[in-house]
Design a protein around this motif. Structure first.
Motif, PDB file in Angstrom:
ATOM      1  N   ASP A   1       0.838  -1.184   0.000  1.00  0.00           N
ATOM      2  CA  ASP A   1       0.000   0.000   0.000  1.00  0.00           C
ATOM      3  C   ASP A   1       0.882   1.245   0.000  1.00  0.00           C
ATOM      4  O   ASP A   1       1.591   1.508   0.969  1.00  0.00           O
ATOM      5  CB  ASP A   1      -0.905  -0.010   1.233  1.00  0.00           C
TER       6      ASP A   1
ATOM      7  N   TRP B   1       0.091   4.322   0.316  1.00  0.00           N
ATOM      8  CA  TRP B   1      -0.384   5.327   1.256  1.00  0.00           C
ATOM      9  C   TRP B   1      -0.396   4.806   2.683  1.00  0.00           C
ATOM     10  O   TRP B   1      -0.922   5.452   3.588  1.00  0.00           O
ATOM     11  CB  TRP B   1      -1.782   5.796   0.871  1.00  0.00           C
TER      12      TRP B   1
ATOM     13  N   ALA C   1       1.949   4.595   4.938  1.00  0.00           N
ATOM     14  CA  ALA C   1       2.667   5.424   5.901  1.00  0.00           C
ATOM     15  C   ALA C   1       1.910   6.712   6.198  1.00  0.00           C
ATOM     16  O   ALA C   1       2.098   7.326   7.248  1.00  0.00           O
ATOM     17  CB  ALA C   1       4.060   5.754   5.362  1.00  0.00           C
ATOM     18  N   VAL C   2       1.052   7.130   5.312  1.00  0.00           N
ATOM     19  CA  VAL C   2       0.311   8.378   5.484  1.00  0.00           C
ATOM     20  C   VAL C   2      -0.917   8.163   6.355  1.00  0.00           C
ATOM     21  O   VAL C   2      -1.262   9.003   7.190  1.00  0.00           O
ATOM     22  CB  VAL C   2      -0.093   8.943   4.110  1.00  0.00           C
ATOM     23  N   ARG C   3      -1.573   7.032   6.174  1.00  0.00           N
ATOM     24  CA  ARG C   3      -2.792   6.750   6.931  1.00  0.00           C
ATOM     25  C   ARG C   3      -2.480   6.399   8.374  1.00  0.00           C
ATOM     26  O   ARG C   3      -1.407   5.908   8.703  1.00  0.00           O
ATOM     27  CB  ARG C   3      -3.542   5.576   6.300  1.00  0.00           C
ATOM     28  N   ASN C   4      -3.478   6.594   9.211  1.00  0.00           N
ATOM     29  CA  ASN C   4      -3.381   6.200  10.609  1.00  0.00           C
ATOM     30  C   ASN C   4      -3.634   4.707  10.694  1.00  0.00           C
ATOM     31  O   ASN C   4      -4.563   4.191  10.094  1.00  0.00           O
ATOM     32  CB  ASN C   4      -4.417   6.977  11.435  1.00  0.00           C
ATOM     33  N   ASP C   5      -2.825   3.980  11.466  1.00  0.00           N
ATOM     34  CA  ASP C   5      -2.980   2.536  11.566  1.00  0.00           C
ATOM     35  C   ASP C   5      -4.081   2.118  12.538  1.00  0.00           C
ATOM     36  O   ASP C   5      -4.419   0.945  12.615  1.00  0.00           O
ATOM     37  CB  ASP C   5      -1.664   1.879  11.998  1.00  0.00           C
TER      38      ASP C   5
END
Length: 94
Positions: free
Chosen positions: A63, A65, A67-71
């Protein structure tokens, strides 16, 4: 006489439809494999299974994105509000 005419008309109507039917053999002759073909199939199956075992395991998500999204899961980020009897999400102060 009427029966004879009805049979003749039915034969004339079905003849063109029967002529359009494709000549398909639904039961083709069964061809059995020779011992050499069976041996070659076994060798091919073994090579296929060995090639599958050489494929490395997936290392993770691809994916871009990620690293950008909140886990954190979305359910924890936005808790659900209880619905009232009317069906709207407005909470009353009591």
């Amino acid at each position: 006489m009427r029966v004879l005419c009805a049979v003749a008309i039915a034969a004339l109507v079905t003849a063109p439809a029967y002529a359009q039917m494709p000549n398909i053999n639904l039961m083709p002759e069964v061809k059995s494999k020779t011992q050499e073909e069976k041996d070659q199939d076994a060798i091919n199956q073994k090579a296929y299974k060995e090639s599958l075992s050489k494929i490395p395991d997936a290392k993770g998500s691809s994916d871009p994105w990620g690293a950008v999204r909140n886990d954190a899961p979305r359910a924890a980020a936005h808790p659900a509000k209880p619905k009232t009897k009317t069906g709207n999400n407005v909470q009353r102060n009591q």
